[in-house]
Write a protein that holds these residues in place. Structure first.
Motif, short mmCIF file in Angstrom:
data_model
loop_
_atom_site.label_atom_id
_atom_site.label_comp_id
_atom_site.label_asym_id
_atom_site.label_seq_id
_atom_site.Cartn_x
_atom_site.Cartn_y
_atom_site.Cartn_z
N GLU A 58 0.84 -1.20 0.00
CA GLU A 58 0.00 0.00 0.00
C GLU A 58 0.88 1.25 0.00
O GLU A 58 1.85 1.34 0.76
N LEU A 59 0.52 2.19 -0.85
CA LEU A 59 1.29 3.42 -1.01
C LEU A 59 0.36 4.62 -0.92
O LEU A 59 -0.68 4.67 -1.60
N VAL A 60 0.70 5.58 -0.08
CA VAL A 60 -0.02 6.85 -0.07
C VAL A 60 0.97 7.96 -0.41
O VAL A 60 2.17 7.84 -0.12
N ILE A 61 0.48 8.99 -1.04
CA ILE A 61 1.32 10.12 -1.42
C ILE A 61 0.95 11.31 -0.56
O ILE A 61 -0.17 11.82 -0.64
N GLN A 81 0.28 13.73 -9.82
CA GLN A 81 -0.57 12.98 -10.74
C GLN A 81 0.26 12.09 -11.66
O GLN A 81 -0.08 10.93 -11.90
N ALA A 82 1.38 12.63 -12.14
CA ALA A 82 2.25 11.85 -13.02
C ALA A 82 2.84 10.65 -12.28
O ALA A 82 2.95 9.55 -12.84
N LEU A 83 3.23 10.84 -11.03
CA LEU A 83 3.77 9.73 -10.24
C LEU A 83 2.73 8.64 -10.03
O LEU A 83 3.04 7.44 -10.10
N THR A 84 1.50 9.05 -9.78
CA THR A 84 0.42 8.06 -9.63
C THR A 84 0.27 7.23 -10.90
O THR A 84 0.15 6.00 -10.84
N GLU A 85 0.31 7.89 -12.04
CA GLU A 85 0.17 7.18 -13.31
C GLU A 85 1.37 6.28 -13.57
O GLU A 85 1.22 5.16 -14.09
N GLN A 88 0.94 3.14 -11.35
CA GLN A 88 -0.12 2.26 -11.84
C GLN A 88 0.27 1.54 -13.12
O GLN A 88 -0.12 0.38 -13.33
N LYS A 89 1.07 2.19 -13.95
CA LYS A 89 1.45 1.60 -15.23
C LYS A 89 2.65 0.66 -15.10
O LYS A 89 2.66 -0.44 -15.69
N SER A 90 3.65 1.06 -14.33
CA SER A 90 4.93 0.34 -14.35
C SER A 90 5.27 -0.41 -13.07
O SER A 90 6.15 -1.28 -13.09
N TYR A 91 4.62 -0.09 -11.96
CA TYR A 91 4.97 -0.73 -10.69
C TYR A 91 3.69 -1.18 -9.98
O TYR A 91 3.33 -0.67 -8.92
N PRO A 92 3.00 -2.17 -10.56
CA PRO A 92 1.67 -2.53 -10.07
C PRO A 92 1.64 -3.13 -8.67
O PRO A 92 0.56 -3.18 -8.06
N ARG A 93 2.78 -3.56 -8.13
CA ARG A 93 2.71 -4.11 -6.77
C ARG A 93 2.48 -3.01 -5.74
O ARG A 93 2.09 -3.27 -4.61
N PHE A 94 2.72 -1.76 -6.14
CA PHE A 94 2.41 -0.63 -5.27
C PHE A 94 0.98 -0.19 -5.55
O PHE A 94 0.66 0.23 -6.67
N ALA A 95 0.12 -0.30 -4.55
CA ALA A 95 -1.29 0.06 -4.70
C ALA A 95 -1.51 1.45 -4.09
O ALA A 95 -1.44 1.61 -2.86
N VAL A 96 -1.75 2.43 -4.94
CA VAL A 96 -1.91 3.80 -4.47
C VAL A 96 -3.25 3.96 -3.75
O VAL A 96 -4.31 3.62 -4.28
N GLN A 97 -3.18 4.45 -2.52
CA GLN A 97 -4.36 4.67 -1.69
C GLN A 97 -4.53 6.16 -1.41
O GLN A 97 -3.57 6.93 -1.51
N PRO A 98 -5.73 6.59 -1.03
CA PRO A 98 -5.92 8.01 -0.69
C PRO A 98 -5.07 8.38 0.53
O PRO A 98 -4.81 7.55 1.40
N PRO A 108 1.09 2.20 5.81
CA PRO A 108 1.56 1.97 4.45
C PRO A 108 2.96 2.54 4.24
O PRO A 108 3.60 3.07 5.16
N VAL A 109 3.43 2.46 3.02
CA VAL A 109 4.61 3.20 2.59
C VAL A 109 4.11 4.58 2.13
O VAL A 109 3.12 4.68 1.41
N VAL A 110 4.80 5.62 2.57
CA VAL A 110 4.41 6.99 2.23
C VAL A 110 5.44 7.58 1.28
O VAL A 110 6.65 7.53 1.54
N LEU A 111 4.96 8.12 0.17
CA LEU A 111 5.83 8.82 -0.78
C LEU A 111 5.78 10.31 -0.47
O LEU A 111 4.70 10.90 -0.42
#
Length: 391
Positions: A58-61, A81-85, A88-98, A108-111
């Motif tokens: 799980e990843l939150v920004i 927004q670009a990092l989220t995309e 989602q496109k290249s590193y699917p094991r990281f699930a972006v959460q609100p 989670p892991v925080v960016l």
């Protein structure tokens, strides 16, 4: 034989001297590359080298900010927004959460990330000719830094205009929570512990961000509710809460509440010996800009500064600042004249404070943004600063 030894010794000395000179040569600065490539490079390093296990992470920004002012801008929002995309496109094991209290409770892991205008050659007094991208992953489970990604970007096409909340903010002051964010991004290395001040304020930060988004969506009552709730939490007594409370009350037409909220901002700034107010002047002039929508609250702001400083028995140094545009000596003179103008306005409402104030100017020596655009993106460079000094 002796001459041969002397010759060898001399040759060795020369070789060592040359080696020392070579090792003493400064490391050349990184070469800035176009922004999209720079962001892709930093993101690739960040996620491919992430020292975190699990098929699903799980990843939150935590919203990215300017590395000096702490503000969010058009650039940091688009970067997020670009990092989220990219994730989602290249590193699917990281699930972006609100970025929410609920997600943070699951550790989670925080960016986090900063985007900062810099002089690429390292000259702090030089023009800002590049942007430094700093990205960091902080694992809340292990409470450690698990990855870093950095790059330098060319300035072309980058819009650092602050978002509406930060553009409307009347003041700027050092904030412990924002400084902890910047330190966690820029001042850590792989394996370091997550800064405790940053971690302790994360839950409040999520609510503050909700308040900022509600404010920018013109839902001022909802924004005010988020700020009030955030302030009740551990670590919620933050500068951004005070700003948001003032802005929302002002937008709702609650004048008394707005006055009290601005007074709270002044008290906090004076207590920290640094209150920077965005008073906007006409170019090359000591008169405020001809925009009543912007300048209408200025008399109240100055009245609160004078009243609160007098109540504290504080003496003030009023420091003018300018952007980089123009000749240095002219800018320095203009910054002094603007500070004197503000001091005179303060003294009108507090004539007994005449011997408790001095006016000085710094020109552009202490620019925070430093891009010299003379628009909303670098308004902080044209601030007026109030410092508490010995009487």
């Amino acid at each position: 034989m002796l001459s041969t030894l002397f010759a060898r010794s001399a040759a060795l000395s020369v070789a060592l001297a040359l080696a020392g000179a070579a090792s003493a040569q400064p490391v050349p600065p990184p070469t800035p590359i176009p922004y999209p490539e720079a962001l892709q490079k930093a993101a690739s390093d960040l996620f491919t080298k992430a020292n975190v296990t699990g098929d699903r992470v799980e990843l939150v920004i935590d919203p990215l900010i300017d590395g000096v002012s702490g503000a969010q801008s058009a650039a940091t929002r688009s970067m997020q927004q670009a990092l989220t995309e990219i994730v989602q496109k290249s590193y699917p094991r990281f699930a972006v959460q609100p970025f929410s209290s609920e997600a943070l409770a699951r550790e989670p892991v925080v960016l986090i990330g900063t985007f900062t205008a810099v002089n690429n050659g390292g000259d702090n007094a030089g023009p800002r000719d590049a942007f430094r991208i700093c990205l960091t992953l902080a694992d809340l489970k292990s409470k450690s830094i698990v990855s870093k990604g950095v790059a330098r970007a060319k300035p072309e096409g980058i819009d650092v205009t602050p978002t509406q909340y930060y553009r409307d903010s009347p003041v700027w002051a050092k904030d412990q929570a924002t400084e902890a964010y910047i330190k966690t991004c820029q001042g850590t290395k792989l394996g370091d512990p997550v800064d405790a001040v940053y971690a302790d304020r994360l839950r409040a930060a999520a609510l503050i961000n909700d308040g900022i988004l509600e404010y920018e969506a013109k839902r001022y009552r909802e924004a005010l509710a988020f700020y009030h709730t955030a302030r009740t939490l551990p670590g919620g007594d933050q500068h951004r809460v005070r700003i948001g409370t003032y802005l929302s009350a002002a937008k709702l037409g609650r004048r008394d509440d707005a006055v009290d909220a601005f007074g709270d901002l002044v008290d906090s700034g004076l207590a920290g010996n640094q209150l920077m107010v965005k008073l906007l002047f006409k170019p090359g002039s000591t008169q405020f800009i001809d925009n009543p929508q912007i300048t209408e609250p200025y008399p109240m702001w100055l009245s609160q500064i004078a009243t609160r400083a007098r109540a504290k028995g504080a003496c003030l140094e009023i420091v003018g600042h300018t952007s980089r545009t123009g000749m240095p000596n002219m800018n320095e003179r203009l910054s002094v004249l603007r500070a004197q103008f503000v001091m005179e306005l303060l003294q009108i409402g507090a004539p007994d404070s005449r011997n408790r104030m001095i006016a000085t100017g710094m020109g552009f020596k202490e620019n925070l943004i430093g891009t010299g655009k003379d628009d909303a993106s670098d308004a902080l460079d044209r601030r007026v600063e109030f410092k508490v000094i010995g009487c």
